[in-house]
Design a protein around this motif. Sequence first.
Motif, PDB file in Angstrom:
ATOM      1  N   GLU A 143       6.460  14.119  24.606  1.00 28.10           N
ATOM      2  CA  GLU A 143       5.494  13.345  23.821  1.00 28.10           C
ATOM      3  C   GLU A 143       4.681  14.401  23.069  1.00 28.10           C
ATOM      4  O   GLU A 143       4.104  15.291  23.683  1.00 28.10           O
ATOM      5  CB  GLU A 143       4.601  12.511  24.735  1.00 28.10           C
ATOM      6  N   PRO A 144       4.644  14.321  21.736  1.00 37.56           N
ATOM      7  CA  PRO A 144       4.025  15.414  20.966  1.00 37.56           C
ATOM      8  C   PRO A 144       2.511  15.503  21.132  1.00 37.56           C
ATOM      9  O   PRO A 144       1.853  14.542  21.513  1.00 37.56           O
ATOM     10  CB  PRO A 144       4.385  15.079  19.521  1.00 37.56           C
ATOM     11  N   ALA A 145       2.018  16.686  20.811  1.00 38.59           N
ATOM     12  CA  ALA A 145       0.569  16.906  20.773  1.00 38.59           C
ATOM     13  C   ALA A 145       0.005  16.156  19.577  1.00 38.59           C
ATOM     14  O   ALA A 145       0.731  15.849  18.630  1.00 38.59           O
ATOM     15  CB  ALA A 145       0.283  18.396  20.649  1.00 38.59           C
ATOM     16  N   ARG A 146      -1.303  15.873  19.639  1.00 40.82           N
ATOM     17  CA  ARG A 146      -1.942  15.155  18.527  1.00 40.82           C
ATOM     18  C   ARG A 146      -3.290  15.791  18.197  1.00 40.82           C
ATOM     19  O   ARG A 146      -4.010  16.233  19.081  1.00 40.82           O
ATOM     20  CB  ARG A 146      -2.153  13.693  18.866  1.00 40.82           C
ATOM     21  N   SER A 147      -3.566  15.791  16.905  1.00 34.16           N
ATOM     22  CA  SER A 147      -4.872  16.222  16.420  1.00 34.16           C
ATOM     23  C   SER A 147      -5.261  15.271  15.300  1.00 34.16           C
ATOM     24  O   SER A 147      -4.451  15.017  14.400  1.00 34.16           O
ATOM     25  CB  SER A 147      -4.799  17.667  15.915  1.00 34.16           C
ATOM     26  N   ASN A 148      -6.458  14.729  15.375  1.00 37.12           N
ATOM     27  CA  ASN A 148      -6.918  13.710  14.425  1.00 37.12           C
ATOM     28  C   ASN A 148      -5.947  12.539  14.360  1.00 37.12           C
ATOM     29  O   ASN A 148      -5.710  11.976  13.292  1.00 37.12           O
ATOM     30  CB  ASN A 148      -7.135  14.306  13.033  1.00 37.12           C
ATOM     31  N   GLY A 149      -5.332  12.212  15.483  1.00 36.72           N
ATOM     32  CA  GLY A 149      -4.414  11.094  15.554  1.00 36.72           C
ATOM     33  C   GLY A 149      -3.017  11.370  15.010  1.00 36.72           C
ATOM     34  O   GLY A 149      -2.147  10.523  15.083  1.00 36.72           O
ATOM     35  N   GLN A 150      -2.807  12.559  14.475  1.00 39.63           N
ATOM     36  CA  GLN A 150      -1.508  12.905  13.896  1.00 39.63           C
ATOM     37  C   GLN A 150      -0.729  13.795  14.859  1.00 39.63           C
ATOM     38  O   GLN A 150      -1.298  14.690  15.475  1.00 39.63           O
ATOM     39  CB  GLN A 150      -1.691  13.667  12.585  1.00 39.63           C
ATOM     40  N   PRO A 151       0.592  13.603  14.981  1.00 40.66           N
ATOM     41  CA  PRO A 151       1.385  14.515  15.797  1.00 40.66           C
ATOM     42  C   PRO A 151       1.418  15.884  15.121  1.00 40.66           C
ATOM     43  O   PRO A 151       1.524  15.971  13.892  1.00 40.66           O
ATOM     44  CB  PRO A 151       2.773  13.874  15.838  1.00 40.66           C
ATOM     45  N   VAL A 152       1.277  16.939  15.931  1.00 44.48           N
ATOM     46  CA  VAL A 152       1.225  18.305  15.398  1.00 44.48           C
ATOM     47  C   VAL A 152       2.107  19.239  16.208  1.00 44.48           C
ATOM     48  O   VAL A 152       2.484  18.937  17.343  1.00 44.48           O
ATOM     49  CB  VAL A 152      -0.226  18.844  15.393  1.00 44.48           C
ATOM     50  N   ARG A 153       2.409  20.383  15.612  1.00 48.05           N
ATOM     51  CA  ARG A 153       3.133  21.437  16.319  1.00 48.05           C
ATOM     52  C   ARG A 153       2.165  22.133  17.275  1.00 48.05           C
ATOM     53  O   ARG A 153       0.985  22.271  16.971  1.00 48.05           O
ATOM     54  CB  ARG A 153       3.680  22.457  15.316  1.00 48.05           C
ATOM     55  N   VAL A 154       2.691  22.553  18.421  1.00 53.06           N
ATOM     56  CA  VAL A 154       1.821  23.176  19.419  1.00 53.06           C
ATOM     57  C   VAL A 154       2.580  24.263  20.163  1.00 53.06           C
ATOM     58  O   VAL A 154       3.790  24.170  20.373  1.00 53.06           O
ATOM     59  CB  VAL A 154       1.263  22.112  20.405  1.00 53.06           C
ATOM     60  N   ALA A 155       1.852  25.314  20.535  1.00 53.04           N
ATOM     61  CA  ALA A 155       2.412  26.399  21.339  1.00 53.04           C
ATOM     62  C   ALA A 155       2.205  26.065  22.812  1.00 53.04           C
ATOM     63  O   ALA A 155       1.130  25.637  23.214  1.00 53.04           O
ATOM     64  CB  ALA A 155       1.725  27.719  21.000  1.00 53.04           C
ATOM     65  N   CYS A 156       3.269  26.232  23.610  1.00 58.39           N
ATOM     66  CA  CYS A 156       3.217  25.938  25.045  1.00 58.39           C
ATOM     67  C   CYS A 156       3.783  27.119  25.825  1.00 58.39           C
ATOM     68  O   CYS A 156       4.645  27.840  25.330  1.00 58.39           O
ATOM     69  CB  CYS A 156       4.059  24.709  25.378  1.00 58.39           C
ATOM     70  N   THR A 157       3.335  27.265  27.040  1.00 50.70           N
ATOM     71  CA  THR A 157       3.900  28.240  27.964  1.00 50.70           C
ATOM     72  C   THR A 157       4.101  27.537  29.294  1.00 50.70           C
ATOM     73  O   THR A 157       3.171  26.885  29.796  1.00 50.70           O
ATOM     74  CB  THR A 157       2.972  29.452  28.148  1.00 50.70           C
ATOM     75  N   VAL A 158       5.309  27.650  29.840  1.00 44.81           N
ATOM     76  CA  VAL A 158       5.578  27.065  31.153  1.00 44.81           C
ATOM     77  C   VAL A 158       6.148  28.130  32.078  1.00 44.81           C
ATOM     78  O   VAL A 158       6.909  28.992  31.662  1.00 44.81           O
ATOM     79  CB  VAL A 158       6.576  25.876  31.084  1.00 44.81           C
ATOM     80  N   PRO A 159       5.760  28.072  33.354  1.00 46.34           N
ATOM     81  CA  PRO A 159       6.389  28.949  34.343  1.00 46.34           C
ATOM     82  C   PRO A 159       7.563  28.208  34.972  1.00 46.34           C
ATOM     83  O   PRO A 159       7.480  27.024  35.293  1.00 46.34           O
ATOM     84  CB  PRO A 159       5.273  29.159  35.356  1.00 46.34           C
ATOM     85  N   ILE A 160       8.665  28.896  35.088  1.00 48.10           N
ATOM     86  CA  ILE A 160       9.831  28.318  35.766  1.00 48.10           C
ATOM     87  C   ILE A 160      10.109  29.214  36.970  1.00 48.10           C
ATOM     88  O   ILE A 160      10.404  30.401  36.811  1.00 48.10           O
ATOM     89  CB  ILE A 160      11.033  28.224  34.825  1.00 48.10           C
ATOM     90  N   ALA A 161       9.990  28.615  38.150  1.00 48.51           N
ATOM     91  CA  ALA A 161      10.118  29.380  39.392  1.00 48.51           C
ATOM     92  C   ALA A 161      11.563  29.349  39.891  1.00 48.51           C
ATOM     93  O   ALA A 161      12.216  28.305  39.894  1.00 48.51           O
ATOM     94  CB  ALA A 161       9.190  28.816  40.452  1.00 48.51           C
ATOM     95  N   PHE A 162      12.047  30.519  40.317  1.00 45.05           N
ATOM     96  CA  PHE A 162      13.375  30.667  40.905  1.00 45.05           C
ATOM     97  C   PHE A 162      13.193  31.214  42.308  1.00 45.05           C
ATOM     98  O   PHE A 162      12.481  32.196  42.517  1.00 45.05           O
ATOM     99  CB  PHE A 162      14.227  31.644  40.091  1.00 45.05           C
ATOM    100  N   THR A 163      13.852  30.550  43.278  1.00 44.06           N
ATOM    101  CA  THR A 163      13.790  30.997  44.667  1.00 44.06           C
ATOM    102  C   THR A 163      15.211  31.234  45.161  1.00 44.06           C
ATOM    103  O   THR A 163      16.041  30.320  45.154  1.00 44.06           O
ATOM    104  CB  THR A 163      13.105  29.913  45.530  1.00 44.06           C
ATOM    105  N   ALA A 164      15.481  32.452  45.579  1.00 40.38           N
ATOM    106  CA  ALA A 164      16.833  32.825  46.018  1.00 40.38           C
ATOM    107  C   ALA A 164      17.178  32.243  47.383  1.00 40.38           C
ATOM    108  O   ALA A 164      18.333  32.222  47.777  1.00 40.38           O
ATOM    109  CB  ALA A 164      16.969  34.344  46.049  1.00 40.38           C
ATOM    110  N   ASP A 165      16.208  31.762  48.113  1.00 41.88           N
ATOM    111  CA  ASP A 165      16.436  31.223  49.459  1.00 41.88           C
ATOM    112  C   ASP A 165      16.836  29.757  49.417  1.00 41.88           C
ATOM    113  O   ASP A 165      16.410  28.957  50.220  1.00 41.88           O
ATOM    114  CB  ASP A 165      15.144  31.351  50.312  1.00 41.88           C
ATOM    115  N   ARG A 166      17.702  29.383  48.511  1.00 45.32           N
ATOM    116  CA  ARG A 166      18.107  27.987  48.340  1.00 45.32           C
ATOM    117  C   ARG A 166      19.083  27.587  49.364  1.00 45.32           C
ATOM    118  O   ARG A 166      19.984  27.753  49.818  1.00 45.32           O
ATOM    119  CB  ARG A 166      18.674  27.748  46.953  1.00 45.32           C
TER     120      ARG A 166
END
Length: 166
Positions: A143-166
């Motif tokens: 679902e896009p970001a919004r500014s002044n009610g308009q959808p806008v481009r946005v910069a995001c950062t997410v951490p993705i965790a990897f666990t070798a003990d699966r």
Amino acid sequence: MTHSLRFFSFMALLGFLTTGHSQAQTGPYASTQARHTAVVNAPAAAPVPPMVPAAPTISPDSVFINPEVRPQFVGGDKAFTAYLAKSIRYPQVALQRRVSGRVFVNFILDAKGKVVDAHVISGPGSGLNDEALRLVWMMPPWEPARSNGQPVRVACTVPIAFTADR
């Protein structure tokens, strides 16, 4: 003498009108009488509708960092975690070396919620960085970001965790 008397009377009247006008415009410090007089003598004006500021135009090339409404993975954080758990393919090299850790991926979501640019900020390597990038590129639209009610481009950062003990 009559001529000078008329002139003097005219000047006095002009002074009186000027004084009354200046008192009416001095704001809260004007006498109550002067303010009421100014209102009574003022011609009736049509009501002026309140000014509504126009929404600023947003360049389609702008990338927001902190928009009014943040983007959201469809279904929320639980759905994002479920997507990662279902889609992750732990790299064999990382499993053999028992490498685990977090990969931080920065990406741009366009105004439609699709990833248009992604890169790894930091990660342990051994194939985990590449897998994190693959997961981000394969994500369904957000679902896009919004500014002044308009959808806008946005910069995001997410951490993705990897666990070798699966």
